[in-house]
Design a protein around this motif. Structure first.
Motif, PDB file in Angstrom:
ATOM      1  N   THR A  90       0.852  -1.341  -0.116  1.00  0.00           N
ATOM      2  CA  THR A  90      -0.071  -0.057   0.159  1.00  0.00           C
ATOM      3  C   THR A  90       0.792   1.335  -0.167  1.00  0.00           C
ATOM      4  O   THR A  90       0.538   2.452  -0.381  1.00  0.00           O
ATOM      5  CB  THR A  90      -1.173   0.108   1.387  1.00  0.00           C
ATOM      6  N   SER A  92       1.909   2.447   2.872  1.00  0.00           N
ATOM      7  CA  SER A  92       1.633   3.137   4.488  1.00  0.00           C
ATOM      8  C   SER A  92       2.421   2.342   5.226  1.00  0.00           C
ATOM      9  O   SER A  92       2.777   1.310   5.232  1.00  0.00           O
ATOM     10  CB  SER A  92       0.206   2.965   4.761  1.00  0.00           C
ATOM     11  N   GLY A 128      -8.793   5.394   8.602  1.00  0.00           N
ATOM     12  CA  GLY A 128      -8.176   4.147   8.574  1.00  0.00           C
ATOM     13  C   GLY A 128      -8.011   4.023   6.963  1.00  0.00           C
ATOM     14  O   GLY A 128      -8.442   4.983   6.030  1.00  0.00           O
ATOM     15  N   HIS A 129      -8.000   2.581   6.472  1.00  0.00           N
ATOM     16  CA  HIS A 129      -7.848   2.494   5.131  1.00  0.00           C
ATOM     17  C   HIS A 129      -9.069   2.227   4.187  1.00  0.00           C
ATOM     18  O   HIS A 129      -8.871   2.368   3.108  1.00  0.00           O
ATOM     19  CB  HIS A 129      -7.145   0.978   5.101  1.00  0.00           C
ATOM     20  N   ARG A 130     -10.070   2.398   4.838  1.00  0.00           N
ATOM     21  CA  ARG A 130     -11.385   2.839   4.069  1.00  0.00           C
ATOM     22  C   ARG A 130     -11.690   4.449   3.522  1.00  0.00           C
ATOM     23  O   ARG A 130     -12.524   4.544   2.994  1.00  0.00           O
ATOM     24  CB  ARG A 130     -12.639   2.289   4.980  1.00  0.00           C
ATOM     25  N   ARG A 133     -10.622   6.323  -0.414  1.00  0.00           N
ATOM     26  CA  ARG A 133     -10.375   5.454  -1.389  1.00  0.00           C
ATOM     27  C   ARG A 133     -10.250   5.878  -2.680  1.00  0.00           C
ATOM     28  O   ARG A 133      -9.645   5.020  -3.514  1.00  0.00           O
ATOM     29  CB  ARG A 133     -11.466   4.386  -1.122  1.00  0.00           C
ATOM     30  N   HIS A 136      -6.730   5.591  -3.615  1.00  0.00           N
ATOM     31  CA  HIS A 136      -5.935   4.365  -3.593  1.00  0.00           C
ATOM     32  C   HIS A 136      -6.976   3.174  -3.803  1.00  0.00           C
ATOM     33  O   HIS A 136      -7.183   2.306  -3.050  1.00  0.00           O
ATOM     34  CB  HIS A 136      -5.136   4.277  -2.386  1.00  0.00           C
ATOM     35  N   GLY A 139      -5.918  -0.211  -3.304  1.00  0.00           N
ATOM     36  CA  GLY A 139      -5.234  -0.508  -2.077  1.00  0.00           C
ATOM     37  C   GLY A 139      -3.785   0.228  -2.189  1.00  0.00           C
ATOM     38  O   GLY A 139      -3.383   0.549  -0.880  1.00  0.00           O
ATOM     39  N   TRP A 141      -1.073   3.269  -2.859  1.00  0.00           N
ATOM     40  CA  TRP A 141      -1.245   4.664  -3.233  1.00  0.00           C
ATOM     41  C   TRP A 141      -0.463   5.075  -4.363  1.00  0.00           C
ATOM     42  O   TRP A 141       0.866   4.394  -4.747  1.00  0.00           O
ATOM     43  CB  TRP A 141      -0.475   5.540  -2.099  1.00  0.00           C
ATOM     44  N   GLU A 150       0.300   3.914  10.053  1.00  0.00           N
ATOM     45  CA  GLU A 150      -1.057   3.290  10.740  1.00  0.00           C
ATOM     46  C   GLU A 150      -0.409   3.200  12.034  1.00  0.00           C
ATOM     47  O   GLU A 150       0.905   3.007  12.420  1.00  0.00           O
ATOM     48  CB  GLU A 150      -1.197   1.858  10.337  1.00  0.00           C
ATOM     49  N   TRP A 234      -5.227   5.375  11.407  1.00  0.00           N
ATOM     50  CA  TRP A 234      -4.514   6.398  10.614  1.00  0.00           C
ATOM     51  C   TRP A 234      -4.877   7.603  11.395  1.00  0.00           C
ATOM     52  O   TRP A 234      -4.441   8.665  10.781  1.00  0.00           O
ATOM     53  CB  TRP A 234      -4.850   6.685   9.240  1.00  0.00           C
TER      54      TRP A 234
END
Length: 263
Positions: A90, A92, A128-130, A133, A136, A139, A141, A150, A234
């Protein structure tokens, strides 16, 4: 000058018991306190390369490096051994992060969200990762973006936060506070790891030599404020008096917002 291990001394793990009672389902990733009397989320900083976004992703870079037989060394998941064939790098980081240096600028979540016409954090979600979107969708970036880390507030944000906390603490920088590191940070599953020290020295906890992250929880001994960093998020939650929360929301160096569904 005293080092961080002199300033912050271990105390009995039972000190974190009151937080465990409020969040018994924390799953070893930090204790989330209820957002009372008020709360705010500090969004972990991200950065963009000065020339703007590119379509090449962190995953593309990783796979190109791997195909060339070279080792990954960019501080992302590429360093963490072999990935599953269908896994996505990702970009991250996990744990400590900070400004990447010359050529990079801060990219606010709100700036990116406005560009895509979406919310900074969707209703009902945690930071967070949701989130974001559209930036990314696979998933991974853009390789021209250092996305939020994170589990840990960025270095500059942590130092700014601890300074604001000191101003809103009963004894200023001398206010006694406690720091808890979850087992996902310490890899110690047999006991709770808690340190005690002064809020005026809390900025130095960011570089505690035994840890890879800021504390999972930091709180004043009188429990007037609590900081919560979940290892999977995040964003960092701060709970305390309204005056403290308003100062964090107004701070020009922090990106903060209220998420009413997390109270």
């Amino acid at each position: 000058m005293a080092d961080v291990e002199d300033m912050w001394r271990p105390v009995a793990g039972e000190a974190v018991g009151w937080l465990a009672e409020m969040d018994p389902e924390h799953c070893y990733s930090g204790f989330e306190p209820p957002g009372r009397p008020d709360s705010v989320w500090l969004l972990h900083a991200m950065y963009v390369w000065r020339d703007g976004l590119v379509t090449t992703t962190h995953d593309d870079v990783y796979r190109s490096v791997r195909a060339a037989g070279l080792a990954g060394a960019d501080g992302t998941e590429a360093e963490v051994g072999e990935l599953l064939e269908d896994a996505v790098v990702t970009g991250s980081r996990l744990g400590r992060s900070g400004h990447p240096g010359t050529g990079w600028r801060r990219l606010r979540w709100s700036e990116l969200a406005a560009g895509f016409g979406g919310p900074v954090v969707p209703d009902g979600e945690y930071p967070g990762h949701r989130c974001l979107r559209q930036a990314h969708p696979t998933g991974s970036w853009s390789a021209a973006v250092e996305p939020p880390a994170e589990g840990c507030l960025d270095r500059e944000g942590w130092r700014r936060l601890t300074g604001v906390l000191a101003r809103h603490s009963p004894d200023g920088p001398d206010t006694r506070c406690l720091a808890y590191y979850c087992p996902l940070v310490t890899a110690d599953w047999d006991r709770e790891t808690v340190y005690a020290g002064r809020v005026g020295d809390a900025a130095d906890l960011y570089d505690h030599p035994a840890m890879t992250s800021c504390p999972s929880n930091l709180w004043a001994a009188d429990r007037s404020w609590v900081v919560y960093c979940d290892w999977d998020l995040w964003g960092t939650k701060v709970v305390g008096p309204r005056a403290l929360i308003e100062d964090l929301l107004a701070d020009p160096e922090l990106e903060a917002l209220r998420l009413p569904w997390t109270v």
